[in-house]
Design a protein around this motif. Structure first.
Motif, PDB file in Angstrom:
ATOM      1  N   LYS A  23     -10.485   3.929  -9.773  1.00  0.00           N
ATOM      2  CA  LYS A  23     -11.092   3.657  -8.480  1.00  0.00           C
ATOM      3  C   LYS A  23     -11.990   2.422  -8.562  1.00  0.00           C
ATOM      4  CE  LYS A  23     -13.613   6.072  -4.807  1.00  0.00           C
ATOM      5  NZ  LYS A  23     -14.242   7.361  -4.415  1.00  0.00           N
TER       6      LYS A  23
ATOM      7  N   GLU B 262       0.813  -1.220   0.000  1.00  0.00           N
ATOM      8  CA  GLU B 262       0.000   0.000   0.000  1.00  0.00           C
ATOM      9  C   GLU B 262       0.845   1.269   0.000  1.00  0.00           C
ATOM     10  OE1 GLU B 262      -2.507  -0.558   3.395  1.00  0.00           O
ATOM     11  OE2 GLU B 262      -3.262  -2.472   2.630  1.00  0.00           O
TER      12      GLU B 262
ATOM     13  N   GLN C 117     -12.863  -1.773  -6.427  1.00  0.00           N
ATOM     14  CA  GLN C 117     -12.402  -2.861  -5.583  1.00  0.00           C
ATOM     15  C   GLN C 117     -12.669  -4.188  -6.286  1.00  0.00           C
ATOM     16  OE1 GLN C 117     -14.729  -3.379  -1.914  1.00  0.00           O
ATOM     17  NE2 GLN C 117     -16.141  -1.817  -2.684  1.00  0.00           N
TER      18      GLN C 117
ATOM     19  N   ILE D  28      -5.427  -5.968 -11.264  1.00  0.00           N
ATOM     20  CA  ILE D  28      -5.211  -4.715 -11.992  1.00  0.00           C
ATOM     21  C   ILE D  28      -5.910  -4.741 -13.341  1.00  0.00           C
ATOM     22  CG2 ILE D  28      -3.436  -3.320 -13.129  1.00  0.00           C
ATOM     23  CD1 ILE D  28      -1.573  -3.957 -10.824  1.00  0.00           C
TER      24      ILE D  28
ATOM     25  N   TRP E 189       2.170   1.014  -8.072  1.00  0.00           N
ATOM     26  CA  TRP E 189       1.569  -0.210  -8.598  1.00  0.00           C
ATOM     27  C   TRP E 189       2.615  -1.116  -9.248  1.00  0.00           C
ATOM     28  CZ3 TRP E 189      -3.343  -1.596  -7.561  1.00  0.00           C
ATOM     29  CH2 TRP E 189      -4.226  -0.597  -7.151  1.00  0.00           C
TER      30      TRP E 189
ATOM     31  N   SER F 219      -8.669   0.255  -4.930  1.00  0.00           N
ATOM     32  CA  SER F 219      -7.972   1.408  -5.505  1.00  0.00           C
ATOM     33  C   SER F 219      -8.812   2.662  -5.309  1.00  0.00           C
ATOM     34  CB  SER F 219      -7.717   1.179  -7.000  1.00  0.00           C
ATOM     35  OG  SER F 219      -7.201   2.362  -7.595  1.00  0.00           O
TER      36      SER F 219
ATOM     37  N   ARG G  16      -1.883   5.405 -12.676  1.00  0.00           N
ATOM     38  CA  ARG G  16      -2.974   5.416 -11.700  1.00  0.00           C
ATOM     39  C   ARG G  16      -4.038   4.409 -12.129  1.00  0.00           C
ATOM     40  NH1 ARG G  16      -0.582  10.048 -10.383  1.00  0.00           N
ATOM     41  NH2 ARG G  16      -1.106  11.050  -8.406  1.00  0.00           N
ATOM     42  N   VAL G  17      -4.405   3.535 -11.210  1.00  0.00           N
ATOM     43  CA  VAL G  17      -5.423   2.524 -11.482  1.00  0.00           C
ATOM     44  C   VAL G  17      -6.784   3.104 -11.109  1.00  0.00           C
ATOM     45  CG1 VAL G  17      -6.301   0.271 -10.744  1.00  0.00           C
ATOM     46  CG2 VAL G  17      -3.854   0.585 -11.175  1.00  0.00           C
TER      47      VAL G  17
ATOM     48  N   LYS H 165      -0.869   4.352  -5.961  1.00  0.00           N
ATOM     49  CA  LYS H 165      -0.585   3.214  -5.095  1.00  0.00           C
ATOM     50  C   LYS H 165      -1.905   2.538  -4.718  1.00  0.00           C
ATOM     51  CE  LYS H 165       3.231   5.713  -2.810  1.00  0.00           C
ATOM     52  NZ  LYS H 165       2.939   7.032  -3.413  1.00  0.00           N
ATOM     53  N   PRO H 166      -1.870   1.243  -4.377  1.00  0.00           N
ATOM     54  CA  PRO H 166      -3.090   0.595  -3.881  1.00  0.00           C
ATOM     55  C   PRO H 166      -3.533   1.234  -2.568  1.00  0.00           C
ATOM     56  CG  PRO H 166      -1.402  -1.037  -4.442  1.00  0.00           C
ATOM     57  CD  PRO H 166      -0.739   0.305  -4.469  1.00  0.00           C
ATOM     58  N   TYR H 167      -4.839   1.374  -2.377  1.00  0.00           N
ATOM     59  CA  TYR H 167      -5.360   1.883  -1.109  1.00  0.00           C
ATOM     60  C   TYR H 167      -5.366   0.779  -0.068  1.00  0.00           C
ATOM     61  CZ  TYR H 167      -8.631   3.612   2.392  1.00  0.00           C
ATOM     62  OH  TYR H 167      -9.216   3.985   3.579  1.00  0.00           O
TER      63      TYR H 167
END
Length: 369
Positions: free
Chosen positions: A298, A49, A300, A79, A53, A318, A295-296, A323-325
């Motif tokens: 938003k 986290e 889940q 991803i 990514w 995300s 950026r991935v 970065k992953p949330y």
């Protein structure tokens, strides 16, 4: 007699990885057991986290050293689902080759390694030597023997060379002829049978109570629950293979299933080599200029695969950042390796504790993550 406290691991040849079990014994019998994860001090989930990514690709294989490629697969699948990246057709088939070779390597280490706790030391020598032949293939494909960083979002890093394909075919022929020798050495060995038959039992109710999957589940309740069958990924729905099941999960049955599943992995790889497209892209790349700023979107997602120990998955969230949330790892050996140690290792004799851990397929980093 006074209850005595003994330690199995982390520095013990019978412990698989950095893990410890505090065993309270009465004579030769374990009466209480307390699992002690936390020996790795890595915190994989929180590290993921805090990394970009793409930077996580170098970290995630370490969550399970004997079978690292499963982490690359579930991470890439998550991803790809969040971003909508299409995986080229040929890459799906190549991914299956990598995953099945990793499964065989894991089973060989476990099948041979089971000889250690019973004093049959030819087994580990054979298992590791034959596993090394797979590592040679991985090195030729990826440039690395253990941590490959080969399965990436959008496909795989590079295509297979014809020479490598021939090497894989040659290895499969060798291993198929070699496996009966493992059966004669280990599975038919009277000492091994006395140590594992009708012992180290995994009751069927435990499967539902703890959420055990993989060989533990399939040998105890007779259900062919295999993610490759029930929720196919890559192109597993286009190959034929058999999932062994039983209704009695003792130590011998679980080891025997690893032997049977190795044959099925050989069968799968041969089908893949026959059906895989000869030409085509293997990676839909992100442009080099944006990979580290990527950026991935938003969202889940939960993605899972079938590893040598059972269902292995990532729950990933995300927030649309670089970065992953949140990343949560569903380690396949978590139920039996943590909860199961405390509840079901008691009653086992001291000398069988290492056997219990091995036949249950416990991979400590999946717990200490």
């Amino acid at each position: 007699m006074k209850e005595l406290k003994l330690y199995l691991g982390p520095n013990h040849p019978g412990m698989h990885g950095n893990f410890s079990v505090h065993m309270y014994v009465d004579g030769d019998t374990i009466v209480r057991a307390r699992p002690m994860p936390g020996m790795l001090h890595r915190g994989f989930e929180k590290l993921m986290e805090r990394r970009l990514w793409m930077n996580n690709l170098a970290l995630i294989p370490r969550i399970c050293v004997p079978e690292p490629d499963i982490n690359e697969m579930v991470y890439a699948m998550a991803i790809e689902e969040l971003t909508g990246i299409e995986v080229p057709e040929k890459a799906h088939w190549i991914r299956m080759i990598i995953l099945e070779l990793a499964r065989i390597a894991n089973h060989l280490m476990s099948l041979g390694g089971i000889g250690g706790p019973v004093g049959l030391y030819t087994g580990p020598n054979w298992g590791l030597a034959d596993r090394d032949l797979i590592l040679d293939i991985f090195e030729e494909i990826t440039g690395a023997r253990i941590y490959h960083m080969y399965i990436v979002p959008g496909g795989v890093r590079k295509d297979l060379r014809e020479e490598t394909i021939e090497k894989i075919k040659s290895f499969l022929d060798y291993l198929e002829n070699r496996l009966p020798e493992y059966e004669d050495l280990i599975l038919k060995n009277s000492l091994f049978q006395r140590r594992t038959k009708d012992k180290l039992l995994l009751p069927a109710e435990v499967v539902w109570e703890l959420g055990v999957t993989g060989i533990g589940m399939r040998s105890a309740v007779g259900e062919a629950y295999d993610i490759r069958k029930v929720d196919p990924y890559a192109r597993y729905d286009q190959v034929e293979f058999y999932v062994p099941t039983a209704n009695y999960s003792d130590g011998y049955t679980r080891v025997y299933f690893k032997y049977l599943e190795t044959y099925q992995s050989i069968k799968i790889i041969r089908q893949v080599l026959e059906k895989m497209p000869q030409k085509g892209k293997v990676w839909n790349k992100i442009s080099n200029g944006s990979a580290l700023r990527w950026r991935v979107p938003k969202g889940q997602v939960y993605t899972h695969v079938e590893c040598a120990r059972g269902e292995y998955g990532y729950y990933m969230v995300s927030e649309g950042e670089d970065k992953p949330y949140r990343v949560a790892v569903r380690g396949a050996s978590y139920p039996q390796g943590l909860l199961g140690v405390e509840k079901y290792l008691p009653g086992t004799r001291i000398e069988d504790a290492a056997l219990w851990m091995d036949t249950m397929g416990v991979c400590p980093p999946e717990i200490d993550r």
